[in-house]
Design an enzyme around this catalytic site. Structure first.
Site, PDB file in Angstrom:
ATOM      1  CB  ALA A 149      -2.011   4.464  -6.071  1.00 20.93           C
TER       2      ALA A 149
ATOM      3  CB  VAL B 288      -0.926   0.035   1.231  1.00 23.89           C
ATOM      4  CG1 VAL B 288      -1.851   1.248   1.162  1.00 23.89           C
ATOM      5  CG2 VAL B 288      -1.742  -1.240   1.344  1.00 23.89           C
ATOM      6  CB  CYS B 289       0.862   4.273   0.329  1.00 28.37           C
ATOM      7  SG  CYS B 289       1.167   6.042   0.199  1.00 28.37           S
ATOM      8  N   GLY B 290       3.561   3.813  -0.026  1.00 27.39           N
ATOM      9  CA  GLY B 290       5.014   3.716  -0.072  1.00 27.39           C
ATOM     10  C   GLY B 290       5.574   2.351   0.234  1.00 27.39           C
TER      11      GLY B 290
END
Length: 229
Positions: free
Chosen positions: A181, A131-133
């Protein structure tokens, strides 16, 4: 299907809680076909997030013998102002609140996590999701070269610079690697994992309960290459 969500110091809470709750409810809706737990590479401990000192308890140890899917969150901290140098904080001692996000992500490289993630990526029976980073954790460890992946829109250039094929999409499915993202994509990631691994009816039931409709089309390297519009 057993899923382990991996915590590290400075993690982003929403990256963790959103998929955790979706997957937990998916387990209930499927009669126990899905189980999920919070773990760390070091074992059970309290892990402090990068958001106001909020802590979560990781009850387990990252265990590649038990996990079918690993979920790696991103970090919560400062993006930084123009002219600020993250390198100045990188060697400034132990983790503290409000550090640069790249510093928090990079600090995971000094733990046992990268080696365990490499083993997971090399194991055809394990799917790694982020998720994300979280995808940048993998990328900074040299594990995403040549792979299609996404991350928060502010980190796409960094992801691309590591040799990954950065895709501007909400969810990217690259087989045994699934990446989300921005922060709220953890909801979509959890629902997509339920749909892919358990079935669309379970995913739909959880989606209705959460009153959240997934956004966008899941990107896969399939079909004809589109003409530039």
């Amino acid at each position: 299907m057993h899923i382990q969500i991996v915590l590290f110091d400075g993690f982003d809470p929403l990256d963790v809680i959103a998929p955790y709750e979706v997957l937990y409810v998916g387990g209930s809706a499927s009669g126990g076909a899905v189980s999920v737990e919070l773990v760390t590479a070091e074992g059970p401990r309290e892990v402090v997030s990068g958001t106001g000192g909020l802590a979560l308890h990781a009850a387990g140890t990252l265990d590649l013998e038990r996990a079918d899917i690993l979920v790696v969150p991103g970090a919560s901290g400062r993006v930084g102002e123009p002219g600020e140098d993250p390198e100045e904080e990188a060697d400034a001692g132990e983790w503290k609140q409000d550090e640069f996000i790249p510093v928090l992500l990079g600090r995971t490289l000094t733990t046992d996590l990268p080696a365990l993630l490499k083993q997971a990526m090399d194991d055809p029976h394990i799917t790694v999701a982020t998720v994300c980073g979280g995808s940048l954790v993998l990328a900074m460890a040299g594990l995403l070269e040549g792979r299609h992946a996404t991350t928060h829109h502010m980190g796409l250039d960094m992801l691309d610079a590591t040799g990954a094929h950065a895709v501007h999409a909400r969810i990217v499915d690259d087989g045994d690697l699934i990446t989300g993202a921005g922060v709220t994509s953890g909801l979509d990631l959890g629902l997509y994992l339920l749909e892919r691994e358990v079935g669309p009816r379970i995913a739909h039931a959880v989606e209705e309960l959460f009153a959240h409709e997934r956004r966008g089309t899941v990107w896969r390297a399939q079909g004809p290459t589109p003409i530039t519009l």
